[in-house]
Every structure is written in C-alpha cells, then in structure tokens.
Design a protein around this motif. Sequence first.
Motif, PDB file in Angstrom:
ATOM      1  N   SER A  79       2.364  21.976  26.886  1.00  0.00           N
ATOM      2  CA  SER A  79       2.289  22.244  28.326  1.00  0.00           C
ATOM      3  C   SER A  79       2.485  23.727  28.628  1.00  0.00           C
ATOM      4  N   MET A  80       3.297  24.411  27.827  1.00  0.00           N
ATOM      5  CA  MET A  80       3.534  25.843  28.051  1.00  0.00           C
ATOM      6  C   MET A  80       2.388  26.701  27.542  1.00  0.00           C
ATOM      7  N   SER A  81       1.687  26.257  26.534  1.00  0.00           N
ATOM      8  CA  SER A  81       0.646  27.083  25.919  1.00  0.00           C
ATOM      9  C   SER A  81      -0.658  27.082  26.703  1.00  0.00           C
ATOM     10  N   ASP A  82      -0.715  26.350  27.795  1.00  0.00           N
ATOM     11  CA  ASP A  82      -1.913  26.352  28.637  1.00  0.00           C
ATOM     12  C   ASP A  82      -2.106  27.677  29.362  1.00  0.00           C
ATOM     13  N   ALA A  83      -1.058  28.444  29.535  1.00  0.00           N
ATOM     14  CA  ALA A  83      -1.158  29.730  30.230  1.00  0.00           C
ATOM     15  C   ALA A  83      -1.956  30.718  29.388  1.00  0.00           C
ATOM     16  N   ASP A  84      -2.790  31.521  30.054  1.00  0.00           N
ATOM     17  CA  ASP A  84      -3.638  32.479  29.346  1.00  0.00           C
ATOM     18  C   ASP A  84      -2.847  33.590  28.673  1.00  0.00           C
ATOM     19  N   ASP A  85      -1.708  33.954  29.237  1.00  0.00           N
ATOM     20  CA  ASP A  85      -0.948  35.071  28.694  1.00  0.00           C
ATOM     21  C   ASP A  85      -0.018  34.671  27.555  1.00  0.00           C
ATOM     22  N   VAL A  86       0.164  33.376  27.297  1.00  0.00           N
ATOM     23  CA  VAL A  86       0.988  32.917  26.180  1.00  0.00           C
ATOM     24  C   VAL A  86       0.091  32.794  24.954  1.00  0.00           C
ATOM     25  N   LEU A  87       0.364  33.610  23.936  1.00  0.00           N
ATOM     26  CA  LEU A  87      -0.470  33.629  22.741  1.00  0.00           C
ATOM     27  C   LEU A  87      -0.012  32.613  21.699  1.00  0.00           C
ATOM     28  N   SER A  88       1.298  32.521  21.477  1.00  0.00           N
ATOM     29  CA  SER A  88       1.805  31.529  20.536  1.00  0.00           C
ATOM     30  C   SER A  88       3.222  31.134  20.899  1.00  0.00           C
ATOM     31  N   ILE A  89       3.536  29.880  20.576  1.00  0.00           N
ATOM     32  CA  ILE A  89       4.868  29.336  20.797  1.00  0.00           C
ATOM     33  C   ILE A  89       5.276  28.634  19.505  1.00  0.00           C
ATOM     34  N   VAL A  90       6.485  28.942  19.033  1.00  0.00           N
ATOM     35  CA  VAL A  90       6.950  28.383  17.776  1.00  0.00           C
ATOM     36  C   VAL A  90       8.431  28.031  17.899  1.00  0.00           C
ATOM     37  N   ILE A  91       8.808  26.891  17.339  1.00  0.00           N
ATOM     38  CA  ILE A  91      10.216  26.517  17.168  1.00  0.00           C
ATOM     39  C   ILE A  91      10.465  26.471  15.666  1.00  0.00           C
ATOM     40  N   LEU A  92      11.464  27.231  15.216  1.00  0.00           N
ATOM     41  CA  LEU A  92      11.798  27.313  13.795  1.00  0.00           C
ATOM     42  C   LEU A  92      13.146  26.675  13.528  1.00  0.00           C
ATOM     43  N   ASP A  93      13.323  26.168  12.314  1.00  0.00           N
ATOM     44  CA  ASP A  93      14.658  25.740  11.918  1.00  0.00           C
ATOM     45  C   ASP A  93      15.404  26.954  11.365  1.00  0.00           C
ATOM     46  N   THR A  94      16.597  26.755  10.854  1.00  0.00           N
ATOM     47  CA  THR A  94      17.410  27.892  10.387  1.00  0.00           C
ATOM     48  C   THR A  94      16.880  28.516   9.109  1.00  0.00           C
ATOM     49  N   ASN A  95      15.956  27.856   8.417  1.00  0.00           N
ATOM     50  CA  ASN A  95      15.357  28.419   7.206  1.00  0.00           C
ATOM     51  C   ASN A  95      14.009  29.085   7.463  1.00  0.00           C
ATOM     52  N   GLY A  96      13.565  29.101   8.703  1.00  0.00           N
ATOM     53  CA  GLY A  96      12.297  29.727   9.045  1.00  0.00           C
ATOM     54  C   GLY A  96      11.101  28.813   8.916  1.00  0.00           C
ATOM     55  N   VAL A  97      11.321  27.510   8.803  1.00  0.00           N
ATOM     56  CA  VAL A  97      10.233  26.546   8.725  1.00  0.00           C
ATOM     57  C   VAL A  97       9.846  26.153  10.155  1.00  0.00           C
ATOM     58  N   VAL A  98       8.544  26.089  10.411  1.00  0.00           N
ATOM     59  CA  VAL A  98       8.030  25.779  11.742  1.00  0.00           C
ATOM     60  C   VAL A  98       8.202  24.289  12.022  1.00  0.00           C
ATOM     61  N   LEU A  99       9.028  23.980  13.024  1.00  0.00           N
ATOM     62  CA  LEU A  99       9.225  22.596  13.439  1.00  0.00           C
ATOM     63  C   LEU A  99       8.127  22.158  14.393  1.00  0.00           C
ATOM     64  N   ALA A 100       7.741  23.057  15.290  1.00  0.00           N
ATOM     65  CA  ALA A 100       6.685  22.760  16.259  1.00  0.00           C
ATOM     66  C   ALA A 100       6.008  24.069  16.645  1.00  0.00           C
ATOM     67  N   SER A 101       4.719  23.985  16.946  1.00  0.00           N
ATOM     68  CA  SER A 101       3.954  25.183  17.288  1.00  0.00           C
ATOM     69  C   SER A 101       2.715  24.773  18.075  1.00  0.00           C
ATOM     70  N   ASN A 102       2.150  25.725  18.798  1.00  0.00           N
ATOM     71  CA  ASN A 102       0.887  25.439  19.475  1.00  0.00           C
ATOM     72  C   ASN A 102      -0.294  25.553  18.505  1.00  0.00           C
ATOM     73  N   TYR A 103      -0.030  25.962  17.263  1.00  0.00           N
ATOM     74  CA  TYR A 103      -1.051  25.971  16.209  1.00  0.00           C
ATOM     75  C   TYR A 103      -0.702  24.889  15.194  1.00  0.00           C
ATOM     76  N   VAL A 104      -1.546  23.887  15.092  1.00  0.00           N
ATOM     77  CA  VAL A 104      -1.286  22.732  14.236  1.00  0.00           C
ATOM     78  C   VAL A 104      -1.070  23.143  12.782  1.00  0.00           C
TER      79      VAL A 104
END
Length: 176
Positions: A79-104
């Motif tokens: 829902s947040m990545s629909d904005a034109d000015d948002v290029l990427s959104i990422v949630i990382l765990d403490t080891n730097g592994v991507v838990l969720a992202s707008n890029y599959v």
Amino acid sequence: MNLLPRFQLKLKGKFFSALSGLVIIMVTLASITVFFFQKQMLEKQAEDKALRLTRSLAYISLNAVLLDDYITIQILIDSMSDADDVLSIVILDTNGVVLASNYVEMRGTKFIDPLSPDIYKIQRLVLHKLKSESNKEVWNTAVPIFHLDKKIGTAIIKYSVEDAYAGLLETVIALG
C-alpha cells in the motif's frame, strides 16, 4: 533649438535603460532568492515525509515482526509503494535478511546496498542523501525496529525528491 529636444530624448532613453536594467537586476535577484528558499522548504518537506513514512512503517511493523506475520507487513508495504516518489521499501531482520520488500526477488535474501552496506546494524534513525544511477536525488531513510530495548529489525525506505522540485524553476521564472 533642435539640439535641446534631441538631448532630452537621449537623457530620457538613458534614464529608461538605466531604470529597466535596475528592475531586471532586482527581479533576477528576487527570483534567485525565492528559488533558493522554496527549494530549501520543499527539501525539508520531502525529508519530513520520508522520515514520517519510515517511522510509521517501523512502528506498524513491530507486532508483525514479533509474530512473524510477514503477510501483514507485505500488505502494508504494497500500500505504501503505490506512491511515485517511493522507490523501495524493505524490512530487514537483525542479520540483514529481507523479511518483506516491494521487490519480490529481494524477499528472503541478504540485503545488499553498495552505498550503505551495513545499514541493518544501525541503532538510531539514519537519513542519507544519495544520487541514483539515473542521477536523481534519492534519500535513504532507515529506522530501527525495537521491542523494549532489543532491536528486532530495520525499516528502510528509498525516497525520490525529484518530483518535489518539478516545476519550481518554471514557476519562479514565470513570477519573475
């Protein structure tokens, strides 16, 4: 007698050219000043928006990260990545592994960002102003996600501010 009217016209012409030159200089200086302050204001607004988005993402993601509810996080990110000015959104765990992202393709992999490789180790809010490959101004904001005193993840948003400046120069020139 013919010399006097010619002299007066020349004097009026000199006065008009001096006055118009002075007006052009004043309008130019005023336009440059307005452009500078307007750009600063737009930059501050874009910075505030990027920080608010990232803080909101970190705050809202807290329970989902604790409960391993990545579907909720993904819905929020989508829902947040629909904005034109948002290029990427990422949630990382403490080891730097991507838990969720707008890029599959990033999900479940180690987060790699050559401009800030250890961003997942941050302990406080971070705001970097960067230049992208397309020479656009991009802000990279990262906010740690804490549960009590323990860090459980990091929320990262890359935000473009180019759209905020679109039309500013043309507006200032038109006003001038």
